[in-house]
Design an enzyme around this catalytic site. Structure first.
Site, PDB file in Angstrom:
ATOM      1  N   ASN A   1      49.727 -34.071  -1.107  1.00  0.00           N
ATOM      2  CA  ASN A   1      50.694 -33.111  -0.578  1.00  0.00           C
ATOM      3  C   ASN A   1      51.420 -32.440  -1.750  1.00  0.00           C
ATOM      4  O   ASN A   1      52.057 -33.130  -2.558  1.00  0.00           O
ATOM      5  CB  ASN A   1      51.673 -33.864   0.337  1.00  0.00           C
ATOM      6  CG  ASN A   1      52.736 -32.965   0.929  1.00  0.00           C
ATOM      7  OD1 ASN A   1      53.294 -32.125   0.233  1.00  0.00           O
ATOM      8  ND2 ASN A   1      53.041 -33.147   2.197  1.00  0.00           N
TER       9      ASN A   1
ATOM     10  N   ARG B   1      61.733 -24.178   2.955  1.00  0.00           N
ATOM     11  CA  ARG B   1      62.433 -24.716   1.785  1.00  0.00           C
ATOM     12  C   ARG B   1      61.497 -24.984   0.609  1.00  0.00           C
ATOM     13  O   ARG B   1      61.921 -25.038  -0.522  1.00  0.00           O
ATOM     14  CB  ARG B   1      63.202 -25.993   2.145  1.00  0.00           C
ATOM     15  CG  ARG B   1      62.315 -27.158   2.465  1.00  0.00           C
ATOM     16  CD  ARG B   1      63.119 -28.420   2.711  1.00  0.00           C
ATOM     17  NE  ARG B   1      63.848 -28.359   3.957  1.00  0.00           N
ATOM     18  CZ  ARG B   1      64.304 -29.444   4.596  1.00  0.00           C
ATOM     19  NH1 ARG B   1      64.117 -30.641   4.060  1.00  0.00           N
ATOM     20  NH2 ARG B   1      64.928 -29.344   5.737  1.00  0.00           N
TER      21      ARG B   1
ATOM     22  N   GLU C   1      50.490 -28.948   7.608  1.00  0.00           N
ATOM     23  CA  GLU C   1      51.528 -29.640   8.396  1.00  0.00           C
ATOM     24  C   GLU C   1      52.446 -28.611   9.016  1.00  0.00           C
ATOM     25  O   GLU C   1      52.915 -27.695   8.326  1.00  0.00           O
ATOM     26  CB  GLU C   1      52.358 -30.526   7.468  1.00  0.00           C
ATOM     27  CG  GLU C   1      51.858 -31.924   7.382  1.00  0.00           C
ATOM     28  CD  GLU C   1      52.805 -32.753   6.536  1.00  0.00           C
ATOM     29  OE1 GLU C   1      54.033 -32.576   6.618  1.00  0.00           O
ATOM     30  OE2 GLU C   1      52.294 -33.566   5.773  1.00  0.00           O
TER      31      GLU C   1
ATOM     32  N   THR D   1      60.444 -35.510   6.855  1.00  0.00           N
ATOM     33  CA  THR D   1      60.110 -35.787   8.253  1.00  0.00           C
ATOM     34  C   THR D   1      60.566 -37.201   8.641  1.00  0.00           C
ATOM     35  O   THR D   1      60.093 -38.184   8.095  1.00  0.00           O
ATOM     36  CB  THR D   1      58.585 -35.659   8.461  1.00  0.00           C
ATOM     37  OG1 THR D   1      58.142 -34.481   7.804  1.00  0.00           O
ATOM     38  CG2 THR D   1      58.252 -35.589   9.927  1.00  0.00           C
TER      39      THR D   1
ATOM     40  N   HIS E   1      53.156 -28.428   3.916  1.00  0.00           N
ATOM     41  CA  HIS E   1      53.991 -28.327   5.122  1.00  0.00           C
ATOM     42  C   HIS E   1      54.801 -27.043   5.048  1.00  0.00           C
ATOM     43  O   HIS E   1      55.680 -26.899   4.204  1.00  0.00           O
ATOM     44  CB  HIS E   1      54.918 -29.561   5.161  1.00  0.00           C
ATOM     45  CG  HIS E   1      55.774 -29.655   6.389  1.00  0.00           C
ATOM     46  ND1 HIS E   1      56.621 -30.719   6.604  1.00  0.00           N
ATOM     47  CD2 HIS E   1      55.935 -28.834   7.455  1.00  0.00           C
ATOM     48  CE1 HIS E   1      57.253 -30.561   7.761  1.00  0.00           C
ATOM     49  NE2 HIS E   1      56.852 -29.418   8.287  1.00  0.00           N
TER      50      HIS E   1
ATOM     51  N   HIS F   1      53.512 -41.081   4.334  1.00  0.00           N
ATOM     52  CA  HIS F   1      54.960 -40.943   4.178  1.00  0.00           C
ATOM     53  C   HIS F   1      55.527 -42.075   3.336  1.00  0.00           C
ATOM     54  O   HIS F   1      55.416 -43.239   3.705  1.00  0.00           O
ATOM     55  CB  HIS F   1      55.737 -40.865   5.501  1.00  0.00           C
ATOM     56  CG  HIS F   1      56.943 -39.975   5.365  1.00  0.00           C
ATOM     57  ND1 HIS F   1      58.087 -40.401   4.769  1.00  0.00           N
ATOM     58  CD2 HIS F   1      57.134 -38.674   5.669  1.00  0.00           C
ATOM     59  CE1 HIS F   1      58.944 -39.406   4.733  1.00  0.00           C
ATOM     60  NE2 HIS F   1      58.385 -38.334   5.271  1.00  0.00           N
TER      61      HIS F   1
ATOM     62  N   GLU G   1      48.174 -39.532  12.496  1.00  0.00           N
ATOM     63  CA  GLU G   1      48.631 -39.999  11.191  1.00  0.00           C
ATOM     64  C   GLU G   1      49.800 -40.934  11.438  1.00  0.00           C
ATOM     65  O   GLU G   1      50.820 -40.529  12.015  1.00  0.00           O
ATOM     66  CB  GLU G   1      49.047 -38.819  10.304  1.00  0.00           C
ATOM     67  CG  GLU G   1      49.507 -39.308   8.928  1.00  0.00           C
ATOM     68  CD  GLU G   1      49.632 -38.203   7.896  1.00  0.00           C
ATOM     69  OE1 GLU G   1      48.817 -37.262   7.906  1.00  0.00           O
ATOM     70  OE2 GLU G   1      50.552 -38.295   7.076  1.00  0.00           O
TER      71      GLU G   1
ATOM     72  N   HIS H   1      56.214 -30.441  -3.072  1.00  0.00           N
ATOM     73  CA  HIS H   1      57.325 -30.504  -4.028  1.00  0.00           C
ATOM     74  C   HIS H   1      57.053 -29.779  -5.340  1.00  0.00           C
ATOM     75  O   HIS H   1      57.963 -29.604  -6.151  1.00  0.00           O
ATOM     76  CB  HIS H   1      57.789 -31.947  -4.210  1.00  0.00           C
ATOM     77  CG  HIS H   1      58.351 -32.469  -2.920  1.00  0.00           C
ATOM     78  ND1 HIS H   1      59.364 -31.812  -2.257  1.00  0.00           N
ATOM     79  CD2 HIS H   1      58.001 -33.514  -2.133  1.00  0.00           C
ATOM     80  CE1 HIS H   1      59.631 -32.457  -1.127  1.00  0.00           C
ATOM     81  NE2 HIS H   1      58.811 -33.481  -1.024  1.00  0.00           N
TER      82      HIS H   1
ATOM     83  N   ARG I   1      57.599 -25.467   6.411  1.00  0.00           N
ATOM     84  CA  ARG I   1      58.747 -25.800   7.258  1.00  0.00           C
ATOM     85  C   ARG I   1      59.380 -24.530   7.809  1.00  0.00           C
ATOM     86  O   ARG I   1      59.289 -23.459   7.210  1.00  0.00           O
ATOM     87  CB  ARG I   1      59.784 -26.603   6.462  1.00  0.00           C
ATOM     88  CG  ARG I   1      59.303 -27.988   6.062  1.00  0.00           C
ATOM     89  CD  ARG I   1      60.444 -28.779   5.438  1.00  0.00           C
ATOM     90  NE  ARG I   1      61.391 -29.190   6.442  1.00  0.00           N
ATOM     91  CZ  ARG I   1      61.452 -30.399   6.988  1.00  0.00           C
ATOM     92  NH1 ARG I   1      60.633 -31.344   6.591  1.00  0.00           N
ATOM     93  NH2 ARG I   1      62.335 -30.678   7.910  1.00  0.00           N
TER      94      ARG I   1
HETATM   95  N1  PXP Z   1      52.448 -37.099   6.051  1.00  0.00           N
HETATM   96  C1  PXP Z   1      53.320 -36.338   6.743  1.00  0.00           C
HETATM   97  C2  PXP Z   1      52.995 -36.017   8.161  1.00  0.00           C
HETATM   98  C3  PXP Z   1      54.493 -35.829   6.145  1.00  0.00           C
HETATM   99  O1  PXP Z   1      55.364 -35.086   6.864  1.00  0.00           O
HETATM  100  C4  PXP Z   1      54.720 -36.092   4.780  1.00  0.00           C
HETATM  101  C5  PXP Z   1      55.921 -35.501   4.112  1.00  0.00           C
HETATM  102  O2  PXP Z   1      55.807 -34.128   4.079  1.00  0.00           O
HETATM  103  C6  PXP Z   1      53.769 -36.875   4.099  1.00  0.00           C
HETATM  104  C7  PXP Z   1      52.668 -37.386   4.760  1.00  0.00           C
HETATM  105  C8  PXP Z   1      53.926 -37.184   2.658  1.00  0.00           C
HETATM  106  O3  PXP Z   1      55.048 -37.974   2.472  1.00  0.00           O
HETATM  107  P1  PXP Z   1      55.559 -38.267   1.007  1.00  0.00           P
HETATM  108  O4  PXP Z   1      55.923 -36.944   0.405  1.00  0.00           O
HETATM  109  O5  PXP Z   1      56.718 -39.174   1.216  1.00  0.00           O
HETATM  110  O6  PXP Z   1      54.413 -38.914   0.267  1.00  0.00           O
END
Ligand code: PXP
Length: 245
Positions: free
Chosen positions: A9, A51, A72, A103, A45, A193, A153, A12, A47
C-alpha cells in the site's frame, strides 16, 4: 505450497508528498519500485477527503504498473463511479469516517447488505474483483458471500495493537477461525492493517490466507533502509518457510 502474495500500500508516499504540496515523492515511482522489489500487487486508498492518494494518482497507477491494482474505496456512489472508470483488478470496500486516522474496524456487511449488494454487482459487471474489508465475524463473512464478494480482507489491526498475552492470542485464534470459515464459504481470504515484520510473520502462518496488504510499516521502514530493502525483507518474513528475522 503456494507463495503468500504481498500487496504493498503506497498511500503514505502520497501523504509525504502532500505535506509540501508538490510532486515529490511520487506514488507511481514508489509503486514501480515496489513492483521491482517483489510486490505482487499495489494497493491505494482514494479517501473521500483525498488526504493522500488523489484521483489522478489512481489513474496513473493503473496505467503504469504491471501487477494487479487493488483500489481501496468507501461504499459511496462517487467511489463506485471512479472504480468503474479506472477498472482496477480489484476494489476493496472499506468503511470510512472523515475524522479517523486510518480505517477503524471492518465493514458492517450484514447491516447494509442491500446497498452493498447493488454496488458489488456494478463493480463485478465491469470485471472488477470485489473484496470487503471485514472483522473476524462469521455473520459478516456469510453476508459477504451472499452478496457476491470474491474476497474478504480480514482486519488485523486489533491483533497488531494488542500487547503479547492471552487477549492477543484470542484475537489471533479469531482470525484463524474466520479465515477457515471464509475459505470454506468459497471466499478468497486476504488480511491486512497494522502489520509489521513481527505480526506479518505470525499472520503468514495462517494457511487459508493467500494475500497480505501492508502499507504504513513498510513506508516507515523505508525511511531507514529504503523501500526495496523493506519489501525484500517482508517477502522473506512472510514466505511460509517459517523464516524469522
Ligand atoms: N488493508 C486495508 C483494507 C486498509 O484500509 C489498510 C490501510 O489503508 C491496509 C490494509 C494497510 O494498513 P497499514 O497501512 O496499517 O499496513
Amino acid at each position: 505450497m503456494k507463495q503468500l502474495r504481498l500487496g504493498v500500500n503506497i498511500d503514505h508516499i502520497a501523504t509525504v508528498r502532500n505535506a509540501r504540496g508538490g510532486s515529490h515523492p511520487d506514488p507511481v515511482t514508489a509503486a514501480l519500485l515496489a513492483q521491482t522489489a517483489g510486490a505482487d500487487g499495489i494497493t491505494a486508498h482514494l479517501r473521500e477527503d483525498r488526504r493522500h492518494i488523489r484521483d489522478e494518482d489512481i489513474f496513473a497507477l493503473k496505467e503504469a504498473i504491471n501487477v494487479p491494482l487493488n483500489f481501496e474505496m468507501a461504499a459511496t456512489e462517487e467511489m463506485v463511479k471512479i472504480a468503474c472508470e479506472v477498472r482496477p483488478n480489484a476494489s476493496c470496500i472499506v468503511p470510512e469516517k472523515r475524522d479517523e486516522l486510518t480505517t477503524e474496524g471492518g465493514l458492517a456487511v450484514r447491516a447494509q447488505q442491500d446497498r452493498l449488494a447493488e454496488q458489488v454487482g456494478r463493480l463485478k459487471a465491469e470485471g472488477i474483483r470485489v473484496s470487503l474489508f471485514v472483522d473476524a465475524d462469521k455473520d459478516d463473512l456469510s453476508a459477504a458471500r451472499t452478496i457476491g464478494a470474491d474476497i474478504v480482507e480480514l482486519h488485523t489491526g486489533r491483533f497488531c495493537d494488542l500487547p503479547a498475552g492471552s487477549e492477543r492470542q484470542h484475537e489471533y485464534e479469531r482470525i484463524v477461525s474466520a479465515a477457515r470459515f471464509a475459505d470454506a464459504c468459497g471466499l478468497e481470504v486476504h488480511a491486512g492493517h497494522g502489520l509489521s515484520f513481527e505480526t506479518a510473520g505470525q499472520i503468514a502462518q495462517i494457511q487459508d490466507i493467500v494475500e497480505l496488504n501492508i502499507g504504513h510499516f513498510l513506508i516507515g521502514e523505508a525511511v531507514f533502509t529504503g523501500l526495496k530493502d523493506a519489501i525484500v525483507r517482508m517477502r522473506q518474513v512472510i514466505n511460509r518457510s517459517g523464516a524469522v528475522l
